[in-house]
Write a protein that holds these residues in place. Structure first.
Motif, PDB file in Angstrom:
ATOM      1  N   GLY A  19      13.027   8.419  -1.257  1.00 52.57           N
ATOM      2  CA  GLY A  19      13.614   7.120  -0.924  1.00 52.57           C
ATOM      3  C   GLY A  19      12.690   5.954  -1.216  1.00 52.57           C
ATOM      4  O   GLY A  19      12.957   4.821  -0.831  1.00 52.57           O
ATOM      5  N   LYS A  20      11.592   6.220  -1.918  1.00 51.81           N
ATOM      6  CA  LYS A  20      10.619   5.161  -2.187  1.00 51.81           C
ATOM      7  C   LYS A  20      11.226   4.046  -3.033  1.00 51.81           C
ATOM      8  O   LYS A  20      11.002   2.865  -2.791  1.00 51.81           O
ATOM      9  CB  LYS A  20       9.423   5.783  -2.897  1.00 51.81           C
ATOM     10  N   ARG A  21      12.028   4.450  -4.036  1.00 58.56           N
ATOM     11  CA  ARG A  21      12.574   3.434  -4.931  1.00 58.56           C
ATOM     12  C   ARG A  21      13.579   2.533  -4.215  1.00 58.56           C
ATOM     13  O   ARG A  21      13.678   1.351  -4.491  1.00 58.56           O
ATOM     14  CB  ARG A  21      13.219   4.103  -6.144  1.00 58.56           C
ATOM     15  N   ILE A  22      14.322   3.128  -3.260  1.00 59.64           N
ATOM     16  CA  ILE A  22      15.276   2.317  -2.488  1.00 59.64           C
ATOM     17  C   ILE A  22      14.514   1.303  -1.640  1.00 59.64           C
ATOM     18  O   ILE A  22      14.851   0.125  -1.586  1.00 59.64           O
ATOM     19  CB  ILE A  22      16.153   3.227  -1.603  1.00 59.64           C
ATOM     20  N   LEU A  23      13.430   1.799  -0.997  1.00 59.89           N
ATOM     21  CA  LEU A  23      12.605   0.919  -0.166  1.00 59.89           C
ATOM     22  C   LEU A  23      12.055  -0.235  -1.012  1.00 59.89           C
ATOM     23  O   LEU A  23      12.081  -1.396  -0.607  1.00 59.89           O
ATOM     24  CB  LEU A  23      11.459   1.728   0.442  1.00 59.89           C
TER      25      LEU A  23
ATOM     26  N   TRP B 206       0.838  -1.202   0.000  1.00 57.03           N
ATOM     27  CA  TRP B 206       0.000   0.000   0.000  1.00 57.03           C
ATOM     28  C   TRP B 206       0.874   1.254   0.000  1.00 57.03           C
ATOM     29  O   TRP B 206       0.667   2.178  -0.801  1.00 57.03           O
ATOM     30  CB  TRP B 206      -0.913  -0.020   1.233  1.00 57.03           C
ATOM     31  N   THR B 207       1.857   1.264   0.901  1.00 56.07           N
ATOM     32  CA  THR B 207       2.755   2.421   0.989  1.00 56.07           C
ATOM     33  C   THR B 207       3.480   2.630  -0.339  1.00 56.07           C
ATOM     34  O   THR B 207       3.607   3.757  -0.817  1.00 56.07           O
ATOM     35  CB  THR B 207       3.783   2.204   2.101  1.00 56.07           C
TER      36      THR B 207
ATOM     37  N   GLU C 171      14.710  -4.031 -14.238  1.00 52.94           N
ATOM     38  CA  GLU C 171      13.261  -4.120 -14.054  1.00 52.94           C
ATOM     39  C   GLU C 171      12.587  -2.871 -14.621  1.00 52.94           C
ATOM     40  O   GLU C 171      11.550  -2.931 -15.269  1.00 52.94           O
ATOM     41  CB  GLU C 171      12.937  -4.267 -12.573  1.00 52.94           C
ATOM     42  N   TYR C 172      13.229  -1.739 -14.381  1.00 55.69           N
ATOM     43  CA  TYR C 172      12.731  -0.472 -14.885  1.00 55.69           C
ATOM     44  C   TYR C 172      12.685  -0.493 -16.412  1.00 55.69           C
ATOM     45  O   TYR C 172      11.720  -0.067 -17.033  1.00 55.69           O
ATOM     46  CB  TYR C 172      13.644   0.639 -14.371  1.00 55.69           C
TER      47      TYR C 172
END
Lengths: 287, 306
Positions: free
Chosen positions: A101-105, A92-93, B301-302
């Motif tokens: 930092g979303k892509r790292i997560l 969901w997040t 993947e991207y």
């Protein structure tokens, strides 16, 4: 252009295989699957079937084997349930919110796939032991993690989380938010909308993720054998460990008999996942 | 008169509409406040979970491996055993990746380009290694090629006839076979959905115009699948490098048939504080590789999604 398409369609309708290589590629595929996968697995099956029913039963119902199955199934189940809860929150997040930092997560979720299980095993075992960074903290509250069922479950949570997140994420991405908006504008609260509208849509994906994490957990070896302590007395041996132990004692009958039961369990789980997925695709096709 | 009344009515209706809209707006504002709270809560839970469960263990490998200093670290990753383990690991990984890439391309071609009976069964069979415990994979090769295995007499006859001494179980070929087993579906599983999505129109056209199978693959199919193929190869490599359970059953000689994960296991279980630090040092090699794999994977993947 139209004429050419028509000729093509004619060829296809006649059932002629236009693209070359059918016999060759299918032949190689079946040969490789047979030699590398089916024949070796069949050897286990044949050997275990050569045991008499009584022998087989005795091996399977011996106390430490039963405890191992109990431990593996129970801990994998609890770990998969916990993973489902955190899996939904994580997916969901990652799908609904934007933050630095979303892509790292997102990339880190896959870590358990990339990290060798033995490395994960020794690290978790050290970390949660009463001298480790997290273990010593929990020790103050009298909670022992390493060499107990709790530790085993934590290792299985580690191993299973990407299965659940990666099963839910694509469904959530495709999920049309207009249903949620409709429910919301009809007066449903956010929580009601989530429970009554969103969650039912996610249920098949959650079940698939749950099944995959559970199946992986039951067969898991490398990441659990260090943190579990493998004590027969405390019932922290998992099934894979018992099979390996029997193999080391050259007790092939016991190893194959236990392996057969485990194969049957994993096929049941696999069948369950397949049924859920077929239902899911039927449902999406109807809409 | 009637005109005025109808005008008034319209104004009335309009004002009710505006009032409703205003109310709605207010509610939305309240809703979004609730939304921000949930958002912050969800992001925090996610971050805490990932840091605690995934990042801390990763960092702790590095910290543990450097506990006795850099000199000890370098010494422990250059012992004879470790060098031999690196060699065996690389050998098994390279062979497994080559075999599974070949298989993945051939199998996905057969499965997506043609219709035949039992297709669903074949796909399920290919996926078996995903759902079977790696220990059972190792066991199944022992039951085939080991002392009790039915293939052992055949192998002995071949060895006698050719004057060779090929061993499979508890030897390097067994390690390679076990690695192939556990990574078997990785490439084909990435290719099948891509090939299904691309469809067969272009290939059929090329075939009708007289192109041969290899030309069709090289000129039409390959450009479509190259990123998915690379993605599958990365996954396959990562898993092959780290395989433990299957190899553990089939490999018993340290310094001979041990792979890196087995060497880590041996060091860790030998119990002295020094060897545990050494086992973390060897682990750190695999941690670095897996972080590189994660980054590569993200990039590829991207590209696949694009």
């Amino acid at each position: 252009m139209a004429k050419r398409t028509k000729t093509l369609e004619l060829h296809i309708k006649k059932g002629k295989r236009v693209i070359p290589g059918f016999g060759l590629t299918l032949g190689i595929t079946i040969a490789m699957v047979s030699v590398l996968i089916l024949i070796p697995l069949a050897s286990v099956l044949v050997y275990s079937l050569s045991l008499s029913g009584e022998e087989f039963w005795q091996i399977i119902t011996s106390a430490n084997v039963l405890y191992a199955f109990g431990t593996s199934i129970l801990c994998s189940f609890i770990a998969a349930v916990i993973n489902c809860i955190f899996g939904v929150i994580l997916a969901w997040t990652l799908v609904r919110y934007d933050f630095p930092g979303k892509r790292i997560l997102d990339g880190l979720i896959e870590l358990p796939f990339a990290l060798p299980t033995a490395v994960a095993g020794i690290t978790l075992s050290k970390l949660y032991s009463n001298k480790g960074a997290i273990g010593s903290f929990l020790d103050k509250f009298g909670i022992a993690v390493s060499y107990t069922h709790i530790g085993l479950t934590i290792a299985l949570i580690f191993i299973g989380i990407p299965f659940v997140v990666r099963a839910i994420q694509p469904v959530l991405e495709k999920f049309d938010s207009q249903y949620e908006e409709a429910a919301y504008s009809l007066g449903a609260s956010k929580r009601t909308t989530f429970i009554r509208v969103t969650l039912p849509e996610l249920r098949p994906a959650m079940l698939t993720g749950f099944g995959l994490a559970f199946a992986r957990g039951i067969g898991e070896y490398g990441s659990v054998i260090y943190i579990s302590g493998n004590s027969e007395k405390k019932h922290t041996q998992v099934v894979s460990y018992v099979i390996m132990q029997k193999l080391n004692y050259l007790d092939y009958s016991a190893a194959t008999a236990i392996a057969l039961v485990m194969l049957i369990i994993s096929f049941i789980v696999l069948l369950f996942i397949n049924i859920v997925q077929i239902r899911q695709s039927q449902r999406t096709n109807n809409v | 008169m009637s005109e005025i009344i109808s005008d008034l009515n319209t104004i009335d209706k309009e004002s009710i509409r505006i009032a409703k809209k205003y109310k709605q707006k207010n509610k939305n504002a309240a809703g979004s406040k609730e939304g921000t709270f949930t958002k912050i809560a969800f992001i925090s839970i996610s971050l805490i979970f990932v840091v605690l469960m995934l990042v801390v263990p990763l960092i702790s490998v590095v910290i543990n491996s450097l506990k006795l200093g850099l000199a000890f670290y370098i010494e422990s990753i250059t012992t004879e055993y470790v060098i031999s383990a690196i060699r065996i690991t690389l050998l098994a990984t390279v062979i497994a990746v080559i075999v599974n890439t070949f298989f993945g391309i051939v199998a996905s071609w057969a499965i997506t380009r043609f219709n035949f009976k039992g297709k669903q069964i074949l796909t399920t069979l290919i996926d078996i290694p995903f759902s079977v415990s790696p220990v059972i994979a190792g066991l199944s090769y022992i039951m085939t090629f080991g002392r009790m295995g039915w293939a052992t007499p055949i192998l002995d006859t071949i060895n006698e006839a050719l004057g060779t001494d090929i061993q499979i179980a508890f030897a390097v070929p067994g390690v390679v076979l076990a690695t192939i087993f556990v990574t078997f579906p990785f490439v084909s599983r990435e290719l099948i959905p891509v090939l299904n999505a691309v469809g067969t129109d272009e290939e059929q056209a090329a075939a009708l115009m007289g192109a041969g199978g290899l030309t069709i693959f090289r000129r039409i199919t390959f450009p479509h699948i190259k990123w998915a193929l690379l993605y599958g190869i990365i996954l396959c490599t990562a898993r092959a490098l780290g395989e433990f359970g299957a190899v553990n059953a089939l490999s018993k000689t340290r310094g001979g048939t041990f792979t890196l994960p087995l060497e880590i296991d041996a060091l860790y279980l030998s119990g002295s504080a020094d060897s545990i630090t050494a086992s973390f040092a060897v682990s750190s090699i695999l941690v670095i590789i897996s972080v590189i794999v994660l980054i590569l994977r993200n990039i590829v993947e991207y590209k696949v999604k694009k």
